[in-house]
Design a protein around this motif. Structure first.
Motif, PDB file in Angstrom:
ATOM      1  N   ASP A 223       0.810  -1.223   0.000  1.00  0.00           N
ATOM      2  CA  ASP A 223       0.000   0.000   0.000  1.00  0.00           C
ATOM      3  C   ASP A 223       0.836   1.262   0.000  1.00  0.00           C
ATOM      4  O   ASP A 223       0.372   2.329  -0.451  1.00  0.00           O
ATOM      5  CB  ASP A 223      -0.949   0.010   1.203  1.00  0.00           C
ATOM      6  N   ARG A 224       2.048   1.181   0.515  1.00  0.00           N
ATOM      7  CA  ARG A 224       2.895   2.372   0.557  1.00  0.00           C
ATOM      8  C   ARG A 224       3.148   2.945  -0.840  1.00  0.00           C
ATOM      9  O   ARG A 224       3.395   4.137  -0.992  1.00  0.00           O
ATOM     10  CB  ARG A 224       4.230   2.037   1.246  1.00  0.00           C
ATOM     11  N   VAL A 225       3.115   2.073  -1.841  1.00  0.00           N
ATOM     12  CA  VAL A 225       3.374   2.553  -3.206  1.00  0.00           C
ATOM     13  C   VAL A 225       2.214   2.295  -4.171  1.00  0.00           C
ATOM     14  O   VAL A 225       2.112   2.953  -5.207  1.00  0.00           O
ATOM     15  CB  VAL A 225       4.654   1.902  -3.779  1.00  0.00           C
ATOM     16  N   ALA A 226       1.341   1.367  -3.832  1.00  0.00           N
ATOM     17  CA  ALA A 226       0.389   0.851  -4.815  1.00  0.00           C
ATOM     18  C   ALA A 226      -0.766   1.786  -5.135  1.00  0.00           C
ATOM     19  O   ALA A 226      -1.227   1.834  -6.282  1.00  0.00           O
ATOM     20  CB  ALA A 226      -0.165  -0.492  -4.348  1.00  0.00           C
ATOM     21  N   ASN A 227      -1.242   2.522  -4.152  1.00  0.00           N
ATOM     22  CA  ASN A 227      -2.528   3.204  -4.317  1.00  0.00           C
ATOM     23  C   ASN A 227      -2.427   4.611  -4.886  1.00  0.00           C
ATOM     24  O   ASN A 227      -3.437   5.302  -5.026  1.00  0.00           O
ATOM     25  CB  ASN A 227      -3.259   3.236  -2.974  1.00  0.00           C
ATOM     26  N   ARG A 228      -1.249   5.056  -5.207  1.00  0.00           N
ATOM     27  CA  ARG A 228      -1.090   6.391  -5.800  1.00  0.00           C
ATOM     28  C   ARG A 228      -1.722   6.408  -7.190  1.00  0.00           C
ATOM     29  O   ARG A 228      -1.382   5.594  -8.049  1.00  0.00           O
ATOM     30  CB  ARG A 228       0.390   6.748  -5.883  1.00  0.00           C
ATOM     31  N   VAL A 229      -2.661   7.329  -7.412  1.00  0.00           N
ATOM     32  CA  VAL A 229      -3.303   7.443  -8.718  1.00  0.00           C
ATOM     33  C   VAL A 229      -2.357   8.176  -9.666  1.00  0.00           C
ATOM     34  O   VAL A 229      -1.884   9.272  -9.369  1.00  0.00           O
ATOM     35  CB  VAL A 229      -4.649   8.197  -8.615  1.00  0.00           C
ATOM     36  N   ILE A 230      -2.080   7.564 -10.790  1.00  0.00           N
ATOM     37  CA  ILE A 230      -1.124   8.100 -11.759  1.00  0.00           C
ATOM     38  C   ILE A 230      -1.830   8.905 -12.835  1.00  0.00           C
ATOM     39  O   ILE A 230      -1.355   9.960 -13.255  1.00  0.00           O
ATOM     40  CB  ILE A 230      -0.315   6.962 -12.413  1.00  0.00           C
ATOM     41  N   VAL A 231      -2.988   8.401 -13.278  1.00  0.00           N
ATOM     42  CA  VAL A 231      -3.638   9.022 -14.428  1.00  0.00           C
ATOM     43  C   VAL A 231      -5.103   8.631 -14.442  1.00  0.00           C
ATOM     44  O   VAL A 231      -5.508   7.653 -13.802  1.00  0.00           O
ATOM     45  CB  VAL A 231      -2.934   8.569 -15.737  1.00  0.00           C
ATOM     46  N   GLU A 232      -5.888   9.396 -15.171  1.00  0.00           N
ATOM     47  CA  GLU A 232      -7.297   9.063 -15.412  1.00  0.00           C
ATOM     48  C   GLU A 232      -7.416   8.648 -16.874  1.00  0.00           C
ATOM     49  O   GLU A 232      -6.965   9.354 -17.776  1.00  0.00           O
ATOM     50  CB  GLU A 232      -8.171  10.280 -15.146  1.00  0.00           C
ATOM     51  N   LEU A 233      -8.021   7.484 -17.089  1.00  0.00           N
ATOM     52  CA  LEU A 233      -8.201   6.992 -18.459  1.00  0.00           C
ATOM     53  C   LEU A 233      -9.613   7.286 -18.942  1.00  0.00           C
ATOM     54  O   LEU A 233     -10.592   7.102 -18.202  1.00  0.00           O
ATOM     55  CB  LEU A 233      -7.979   5.478 -18.524  1.00  0.00           C
ATOM     56  N   ALA A 234      -9.730   7.695 -20.181  1.00  0.00           N
ATOM     57  CA  ALA A 234     -11.045   7.962 -20.763  1.00  0.00           C
ATOM     58  C   ALA A 234     -11.706   6.682 -21.249  1.00  0.00           C
ATOM     59  O   ALA A 234     -12.939   6.552 -21.187  1.00  0.00           O
ATOM     60  CB  ALA A 234     -10.914   8.943 -21.927  1.00  0.00           C
ATOM     61  N   ASP A 235     -10.899   5.736 -21.741  1.00  0.00           N
ATOM     62  CA  ASP A 235     -11.442   4.527 -22.359  1.00  0.00           C
ATOM     63  C   ASP A 235     -10.706   3.301 -21.838  1.00  0.00           C
ATOM     64  O   ASP A 235      -9.620   3.403 -21.250  1.00  0.00           O
ATOM     65  CB  ASP A 235     -11.274   4.573 -23.889  1.00  0.00           C
TER      66      ASP A 235
END
Length: 499
Positions: free
Chosen positions: A309-321
């Protein structure tokens, strides 16, 4: 391969019944936790806690001797596994009470020294009869070729087999000094040794696979089966191709349960009313919302979760499709190729489809999603090639008739029915300019490919310039520069033309 014990059971059985059951998994790839897939319609699938419960239930339902087998690629592929070099996966599969497992090519991704440590920690044997020391010609001590498993009145011999492609699809430094022999001759001495031990059943756990359609199943595991007498193997447990295989070849049951713990193969020996016997094969999907999770497996996952969890849950980007993987050319592969070309400041890039390990769904994409997409930590490098060498690279990419690689910076016209080595018809830069045979171009690719991985020997001797970035870091950097929400790159880069 029936013994007097089985014959006795046959005589007293009043109706059709299951005399013996084989439960199989393959290509687990460190998938400790359930997740949703494009095909699962929002339902969580897999995870070791659900997998363990379902295996236990399938054994209990049978009330018969049951053996549990795995066809390799146990460790590589998730943060929970990779952060501890596969130790969590070995613990998880130990909870499944596996009786034997094949060594898979990705189990060598951290070298055979690390693999030997994991083998020593496992409560089940890891098997591979076709690994040999390149110098001595002998099997390494750590590569156990077969094991005898006793279940109830039955003795089951299990032989291991690893795809000979391992030499070219694993980083060279991790398999240096090893030779992976192929086919019947590679394991014929072990088959003879097993026969002399007179087991009730003989099974192969093979990190080789097949693909099936309405016309039947084809692939390396079917080819291997046909190299042996029809009485050699009762069951072949297959893997490597991440496909569902449920077939029989001359009486031998062949099963592959997809990948990532999403399915369990169930192979039953059926005793019929008339005294005959047959193998029955089915594949059960492990829907995590359908079965109560195993408490010990849940505790194991919970123990490793803080590390992840220390690294996994960071949101990197939002995808449209949705960006769905597949075969030939697909937008997700083009996106990754674009990222590597940008990272290297290159004219062209090449990305192998085998390095694209999952699809991405619309909405927030976390670091863990991208890690599972590209889990191998390959370094992005560049080499300088002539146009003639680039054409040779692209000929390799369409060696099977259609592309198994993605490109960026160019469009390629090719003839899928052309003669091997002469399928590439035209290469143009994205802006339209032709690639010149004598021109010089910077080609970005992974250090795996640059080192000859995947059989790409054209560039193996060329001087590499490292970006210092992993493929995952290159992708994250590229996504951060895209307008949100990120959309798939448009257009087609491989254009098939029939002449």
């Amino acid at each position: 391969m029936l013994t007097s014990v089985l014959l006795a059971l046959r005589l007293i059985s009043p109706a059709d019944s299951v005399l013996f059951r084989v439960l199989t998994v393959n290509d687990f790839h460190g998938s400790l936790e359930p997740r949703t897939y494009p095909w699962s319609k929002g339902r969580p699938v897999g995870g070791v806690a659900a997998l363990k419960s379902m295996m236990d239930q399938l054994e209990a339902d049978c009330s018969c001797p049951t053996v549990r087998l795995d066809a390799g690629d146990q460790m590589q592929g998730s943060l929970a596994s990779n952060l501890v070099f596969g130790r969590s996966s070995v613990e998880a599969l130990g909870l499944l009470r596996l009786d034997a497992a094949a060594i898979g090519n990705h189990d060598l991704d951290w070298g055979h020294d690390t693999l030997q440590v994991r083998i020593s920690e496992a409560p089940y044997p890891w098997l591979a009869a076709n690994i040999f020391d390149s110098t001595t010609g002998r099997r390494p001590e750590w590569a156990r070729p077969w094991a005898m498993v006793t279940k109830g009145p039955f003795r089951i011999a299990v032989i291991g087999y690893l795809t000979p492609q391992t030499k070219t699809i694993v980083m060279d430094r991790h398999v240096r000094g090893l030779h992976f022999r192929s086919g019947r001759e590679a394991i014929s001495d072990i088959v003879a040794e097993v026969k002399a031990a007179r087991p009730d059943f003989t099974m192969l756990v093979a990190h080789e696979g097949a693909r099936c359609d309405s016309l039947g199943c084809v692939g390396a595991i079917v080819d291997l089966s046909r190299q042996f007498d029809s009485t050699t193997f009762d069951v072949m447990v297959a893997g490597h191709t991440h496909t569902l295989v449920n077939t029989q070849d001359r009486g031998t049951a062949i099963v592959s349960a997809g990948s990532n713990g999403t399915n369990i193969g169930v192979v039953d020996l059926i005793q019929a009313r008339d005294g005959s016997r047959r193998w029955s094969i089915r594949i059960e999907t492990v829907y995590a919302d359908w079965i109560r999770p195993d408490s010990a497996a849940t505790a194991l996952v919970d123990r490793y979760r803080p590390l992840v969890d220390r690294v996994a849950n960071r949101v990197i980007v939002e995808l449209a499709d949705s960006l769905v993987g597949g075969r030939r050319e697909f937008p997700l592969g083009n996106l990754i190729a674009d990222a590597q070309r940008a990272a290297a400041g290159a004219d062209v890039s090449l990305m192998n489809n085998g390095g694209i390990r999952r699809s991405l769904l619309p909405g927030p994409v976390r670091y863990s999603d991208l890690f599972e997409l590209q889990p191998f930590s390959n370094i992005v490098v560049s080499v300088t090639v002539t146009g003639k060498q680039l054409k040779a690279v692209l000929e390799h990419a369409v060696e099977s008739g259609n592309p198994d690689y993605h490109v960026s910076g160019i469009t390629v016209r090719y003839d899928p029915r052309g003669r091997p080595g002469a399928r590439i018809l035209e290469i143009r830069k994205t802006g339209g300019a032709r690639i010149s045979a004598t021109g010089r171009y910077r080609l970005a690719l992974s250090d795996f490919l640059a080192g000859g991985g995947g059989g790409l020997t054209v560039v193996k001797q060329l001087r590499q310039r490292s970006t210092g970035m992993t493929d995952l870091e290159a992708l994250i950097n590229w996504l951060s520069t895209r307008p949100a929400p990120v959309r798939a790159p448009p257009g087609q880069r491989w254009i098939a033309i029939s002449r």
